[in-house]
Structure formats: structure tokens, C-alpha cells
Design a protein around this motif. Structure first.
Motif, short mmCIF file in Angstrom:
data_model
loop_
_atom_site.label_atom_id
_atom_site.label_comp_id
_atom_site.label_asym_id
_atom_site.label_seq_id
_atom_site.Cartn_x
_atom_site.Cartn_y
_atom_site.Cartn_z
N THR A 204 0.86 -1.19 0.00
CA THR A 204 0.00 0.00 0.00
C THR A 204 0.89 1.24 0.00
O THR A 204 2.13 1.13 0.01
CB THR A 204 -0.95 0.00 1.21
N SER A 205 0.26 2.39 0.03
CA SER A 205 1.01 3.65 0.06
C SER A 205 1.37 4.01 1.49
O SER A 205 0.54 3.86 2.40
CB SER A 205 0.16 4.77 -0.55
N PRO A 206 2.59 4.47 1.74
CA PRO A 206 2.96 4.86 3.11
C PRO A 206 2.10 5.99 3.64
O PRO A 206 1.95 6.15 4.86
CB PRO A 206 4.43 5.28 2.98
N GLN A 207 1.54 6.83 2.77
CA GLN A 207 0.70 7.94 3.20
C GLN A 207 -0.77 7.58 3.30
O GLN A 207 -1.59 8.43 3.67
CB GLN A 207 0.85 9.14 2.23
N ALA A 208 -1.15 6.34 2.97
CA ALA A 208 -2.56 5.96 2.93
C ALA A 208 -3.12 5.81 4.34
O ALA A 208 -2.43 5.33 5.25
CB ALA A 208 -2.74 4.65 2.16
N ALA A 209 -4.37 6.25 4.49
CA ALA A 209 -5.04 6.06 5.79
C ALA A 209 -5.26 4.57 6.05
O ALA A 209 -5.35 4.15 7.21
CB ALA A 209 -6.37 6.80 5.80
N ALA A 210 -5.35 3.78 4.98
CA ALA A 210 -5.54 2.34 5.17
C ALA A 210 -4.36 1.71 5.91
O ALA A 210 -4.55 0.80 6.72
CB ALA A 210 -5.72 1.66 3.81
N THR A 232 4.12 1.60 -2.35
CA THR A 232 3.76 1.81 -3.75
C THR A 232 2.64 2.83 -3.82
O THR A 232 1.90 3.03 -2.85
CB THR A 232 3.29 0.49 -4.39
N ALA A 233 2.51 3.48 -4.95
CA ALA A 233 1.38 4.36 -5.18
C ALA A 233 0.15 3.51 -5.47
O ALA A 233 0.23 2.49 -6.13
CB ALA A 233 1.66 5.29 -6.36
N VAL A 234 -1.00 3.93 -4.95
CA VAL A 234 -2.23 3.16 -5.13
C VAL A 234 -3.26 3.95 -5.94
O VAL A 234 -4.41 3.51 -6.05
CB VAL A 234 -2.83 2.77 -3.76
N GLN A 235 -2.85 5.08 -6.52
CA GLN A 235 -3.78 5.88 -7.29
C GLN A 235 -2.99 6.77 -8.23
O GLN A 235 -1.89 7.21 -7.91
CB GLN A 235 -4.66 6.74 -6.36
N GLY A 236 -3.55 7.02 -9.42
CA GLY A 236 -2.89 7.90 -10.37
C GLY A 236 -2.25 7.14 -11.51
O GLY A 236 -2.28 5.90 -11.59
N ASP A 237 -1.63 7.91 -12.41
CA ASP A 237 -0.99 7.32 -13.58
C ASP A 237 0.18 6.44 -13.18
O ASP A 237 1.01 6.83 -12.36
CB ASP A 237 -0.50 8.44 -14.51
N GLU A 241 1.10 -0.39 -12.49
CA GLU A 241 2.40 -1.05 -12.72
C GLU A 241 3.21 -1.09 -11.42
O GLU A 241 3.89 -2.09 -11.14
CB GLU A 241 3.17 -0.32 -13.80
N LYS A 242 3.12 -0.05 -10.61
CA LYS A 242 3.88 -0.03 -9.35
C LYS A 242 3.31 -1.03 -8.35
O LYS A 242 4.07 -1.67 -7.62
CB LYS A 242 3.85 1.39 -8.78
N ILE A 243 2.00 -1.16 -8.33
CA ILE A 243 1.39 -2.15 -7.42
C ILE A 243 1.82 -3.56 -7.83
O ILE A 243 2.20 -4.38 -6.99
CB ILE A 243 -0.14 -2.02 -7.44
N ALA A 244 1.77 -3.85 -9.14
CA ALA A 244 2.19 -5.17 -9.61
C ALA A 244 3.66 -5.42 -9.30
O ALA A 244 4.05 -6.53 -8.91
CB ALA A 244 1.94 -5.27 -11.12
N GLU A 245 4.49 -4.38 -9.44
CA GLU A 245 5.92 -4.54 -9.15
C GLU A 245 6.14 -4.83 -7.66
O GLU A 245 6.98 -5.66 -7.29
CB GLU A 245 6.66 -3.26 -9.56
N ALA A 246 5.39 -4.15 -6.78
CA ALA A 246 5.53 -4.40 -5.33
C ALA A 246 5.10 -5.82 -4.98
O ALA A 246 5.73 -6.50 -4.16
CB ALA A 246 4.69 -3.38 -4.55
#
Length: 503
Positions: A204-210, A232-237, A241-246
Motif C-alpha cells: 500500500t502507500s505509506p501515506q494511505a489512511a488504510a 507503492t502508489a495506489v492511485q494515479g498514472d 504497474e507499481k502495485i504489480a511490481e511491489a
């Protein structure tokens, strides 16, 4: 009158011709429309058609013509629009948006060239999953109608979504059908979660509330679990690909027992990275069991279907991934108590078995004592059996003597006879007692001769093996063997090395 009919005709013709011809064929037009298309010289037909209408009849005039009120005219046009224009999706930009105190929404839907008034009642508006704002591009599913009180043409909206959501949903359904045909959603390929996870990975994203919710849940339920974050980034352009890489990184490193892929709630566009085919295939190829906790309870993504387990929220994903420490301790305590109970039952059973075997195992001296006690009991019973007839005979003799004393005078002859009878009776009783005494002595001597102790005193011995079995034949010996030898003076243990034939 001619001017009135021309004005009325222009009003209804304007509404009719504003409809597409394919959606409002002449055979479905209302009776008023058919009458007006017939021309001004069909007054008789007009009168007949209007009288056949199910609506309230207009007031009759003395000259035979009917006059429509404004309410009747608007209601007729409203029914005409509702009957002949189907439910359709309309795209446009929100303008003049107003939330009434009743909960209804009033707004204008417009594009570059036109605009139309619209209303969405509270019962429908409560199901819209985003707050509409001025300038939003939306798509509404609505019916065409006329607000009869003001004669305003408007749309009655039943559903609203952001513009472009329909295309995204179509893409979602197509990808879902494709992956389902490949078997990525099959329950047979999904793996069970480990019963005791010591290290859990989080994508997930380090800044995410989740992430904060997941950390709080683990700190509360299972502080013993180690957590590894794959940021990883969980939103945006480029986020897909970043989620799959993580996910691929976590699979290659294989340092965790299971993997949680999560993010908080949002719109369909916000969650679209988890509807990506690359992310779905990364989850399917991951060597670790994967829990997907994306969005809220009502949000479903492709990642949810591919993952080994779907959680309705990120917090629920953390709860599904770990058992509370208290639950583990309680389960261990229950196991310990169960083992203690089983051990206690086994000890009790063995103790009862030992008591039963000890009761069955008796020494020869104990058996002899039991026989002596039984012999004493028999002697006592024999003594009582011999004394009772004698006592009865004496009582009977006394009665006879008393009757004789009363029946005849006391003479010497009678006394002599009585004395002789008494002597004979005493002699008979004495002889019987002596016979019983001899029989008793004989039985006692025979019992003494048969006693094991007397046999041992005559030089015999008893051999028994370690299990207490009495050995009676040479074939019962199996040297080398340790035996118990019982003699008249006691017992001793001997060791047999070998046996040979008798000379």
C-alpha cells in the motif's frame, strides 16, 4: 374559436415534433394529437374523441365545442411524453444544483448548445455514491416529463453517475469475464491462510489512511506479528504497474507468510488501479497467500476476485490475517487443561487396574487362613446343628415326664422306666455326638494333609516364573530364566542357565 384551435394545435404540435419519430410513432399518439392532425374541419370527430378520453372531460359549451383548462392540457402533454419517451441515459454538465430541505435535488443539465431542467427525488438521490457539485460531468438515467403545475419540461432522474463510469464498468466486466475464463477466479486455485503468521507483508502507500488502520489493528490484536511494508502508489498514472511490481517483489523475496494488498475507499476511478490486468496476474502468480482489502464493503475490484481471500475493508484484512494473542493463549490453555485431564484419567484407570490385580493376587498362607476360617465356621454350624435336636428332645422329654406325673401315681416302676428311657436317650445322643466328632476329626485330618504347607514340609517345592505362573513341566522352563522357589521355610529366587534330560 378558429384562433383558439390554431393556438392549441401549435402548442401540442411543438411537443410532438420535438420527439424523435422512431420513439413516438403516430399509432401511439394520444387521442388529442390524432384529432389535431386531422385538421380544423373535423369538429365532429374532435368532439367524439375527446368524449372518449379517460381523463376529466372539459366543460361543454352550448355550441358543442369543448374547452381545455391549462391543467388538463399540461397533464395530457405530460402523459404523452411519459408514454412515448423511454427511459434513457443523458450526459451533460451540472448547473444550478440545489438540495432542498425535503432531500430532493433540483438542477439543470446542459451541454454546449442546450439545457434542460431536472429533478431527482430523495428516494433515488440517497443511492448516489458521490456528492454532486456545480460543473461536474455526469450521466443520468431519466424519463422525460412535464411539471404540470408550471408547464416546465424536465427530466425525472432515477440514477446518476460520473461521466465515463459506464465505459469503466464495461471495461471492468470485459476483464472480469476474460480472467474468469482463464480460471483465475476458481476456488480450487486459492490457498488457505497460514494458521500462525509470524511475518506479514503489506502492499500500500505509506501515506494511505488504510496503512494506519492496518497498523492499529495489528497493534491491538497481534503485537507479536512482524510487518513488512512494500511501498507503492495506489492511485494515479502508472500506479497499477507499481502495485504489480511491489507484489512481484514480495513474492520473489518470500520473507513473509502472507501478503495484504490494501487501500482505502474511493470512487471507481480512484480504485481503478486494482482493476488492472497486470495487477490481477501479479496476485495470481504470487507465491504467498494474498488477502485483498480494497475500499469499503460495497466496493469490488478484479483484485478481490483473484486474491486468495477478500476482505471488506483494510482493517478487516488485518483481522483476517492474524488471530488475537488472547485467543492463542486461551487455546493453549485449553490444550494444556485437556492434556492434564487426559493424564489424570489415565492415572486413575491404571490405579484401579492395579487395585484389581492386587486383590486377585493372594499368597498361599492367605488362602490357608481363608480355609481355616471356613473350617471354623463349619464346625460352629455343626455344633449348633447337634445341640438344637438335643435341646428339643430334652424339652419333649420334660413334657412327657410332666404328663406322666400327672397321669399316673408316682411308683418305683414308673421311675425306673423313665430312668431307663432317659439312659437310653442319653446313650443314643452320646453315640451320635461321638460319631459326628469322629467325622469332624477325619475331615480335619484330610484337610490338614491337603494343605500346601504340609506338602512343602514333606520336601516339595513350588516353582513360579516372573509373571507368577506355576511351572509344572520341564518344558515350561526357558533358560536363561529367573524363577521364584517356594519352600516350607520361605521363598527365594533362582536363575536357570540350562536344562538337560533326566538320567
Amino acid at each position: 374559436m378558429q384562433a383558439l384551435w390554431k393556438t392549441r394545435k401549435r402548442l401540442i404540435f411543438w411537443e410532438i415534433y420535438a420527439l424523435p419519430a422512431a420513439l413516438a410513432p403516430p399509432k401511439r399518439w394520444s387521442p388529442w394529437a390524432r384529432v389535431l392532425l386531422a385538421g380544423d374541419n373535423t369538429h365532429t370527430a374532435t368532439h367524439t374523441t375527446l368524449n372518449a378520453m379517460p381523463e376529466d372531460n372539459p366543460p361543454a359549451r352550448t355550441d358543442g365545442h369543448h374547452i381545455l383548462t391549462v391543467s388538463q392540457l399540461n397533464q395530457a402533454v405530460s402523459r404523452l411524453l411519459e408514454k412515448n419517451f423511454p427511459l434513457a441515459w443523458v450526459s451533460g454538465e451540472l448547473s444550478n444544483f440545489t438540495r432542498a430541505a425535503s432531500g430532493h435535488w433540483y438542477f439543470t443539465l446542459k451541454d454546449a448548445n442546450a439545457q434542460v431542467r431536472a429533478v431527482m427525488f430523495r428516494g433515488r438521490a440517497q443511492y448516489v455514491d458521490f456528492p454532486p457539485r456545480e460543473g461536474d460531468k455526469v450521466e443520468v438515467r431519466a424519463t422525460v416529463g412535464l411539471y404540470a403545475a408550471r408547464g416546465d419540461f424536465q427530466l425525472n432522474v432515477e440514477a446518476m453517475r460520473k461521466s465515463g463510469v459506464g465505459n469503466l464498468y464495461e471495461a471492468f466486466l470485459q476483464l472480469k469475464a476474460k480472467l474468469a475464463a482463464e480460471g483465475l477466479f476458481d476456488e480450487s486455485r486459492k490457498r488457505a491462510l497460514p494458521a500462525f503468521a509470524r511475518r506479514i507483508g503489506i502492499v500500500t502507500s505509506p501515506q494511505a489512511a488504510a496503512l494506519r488502520d492496518v497498523l492499529i489493528a495489528f497493534r491491538r490484536r497481534a503485537p507479536h506479528v512482524s510487518l513488512v511494508l512494500y511501498p507503492t502508489a495506489v492511485q494515479g498514472d502508472g500506479s497499477a504497474e507499481k502495485i504489480a511490481e511491489a507484489i512481484n517483489t514480495a513474492s520473489q523475496r518470500a520473507e513473509c507468510d502472507l501478503l495484504i494488498v490494501c487501500r482505502g475507499g474511493g470512487s471507481l476511478e480512484d480504485l481503478w488501479s486494482f482493476n488492472n490486468e497486470q495487477v490481477a496476474r501479479a496476485i495470481a502468480a504470487c507465491r504467498l497467500p494474498v488477502i485483498c482489502g480494497v475500499g469499503h464493503e460495497t466496493d469490488f475490484t478484479i483484485a478481490d476476485f483473484v486474491a486468495d481471500l477478500r476482505a471488506p475493508t483494510p482493517t478487516a484484512a488485518a483481522e483476517l490475517a492474524s488471530e488475537p494473542t488472547e485467543a492463542w493463549l486461551a487455546e493453549l490453555e485449553a490444550f494444556a487443561q485437556g492434556l492434564t485431564d487426559v493424564l489424570r484419567r489415565h492415572l486413575d484407570d491404571h490405579a484401579q487396574t492395579l487395585d484389581w490385580l492386587a486383590h486377585r493376587l493372594q499368597s498361599p498362607s492367605t488362602a490357608i487362613n481363608h480355609q481355616k476360617l471356613r473350617l471354623s465356621t463349619l464346625a460352629t454350624r455343626l455344633s449348633h446343628a447337634s445341640s438344637i435336636p438335643m435341646t428339643a428332645a430334652r424339652f419333649h422329654l420334660g413334657q412327657i415326664s410332666q404328663r406322666l406325673r400327672h397321669a399316673m401315681p408316682t411308683t418305683r416302676l414308673s421311675r425306673a422306666r423313665v430312668a431307663a428311657d432317659a439312659a437310653r436317650l442319653h446313650s443314643a445322643f452320646t453315640m451320635r455326638r461321638v460319631a459326628h466328632q469322629h467325622a469332624l476329626n477325619s475331615l480335619s485330618e484330610r484337610l490338614e494333609l491337603l494343605a500346601p504347607q504340609r506338602t512343602l514340609e514333606r520336601g516339595y517345592a513350588i516353582l513360579a516364573d516372573g509373571a507368577g505362573k506355576i511351572l509344572r513341566k520341564p518344558s515350561d522352563l526357558h533358560p536363561p530364566q529367573r524363577l521364584t522357589l517356594t519352600l516350607a521355610g520361605g521363598t527365594t529366587e533362582i536363575h536357570v542357565d540350562h536344562t538337560g534330560p533326566k538320567d
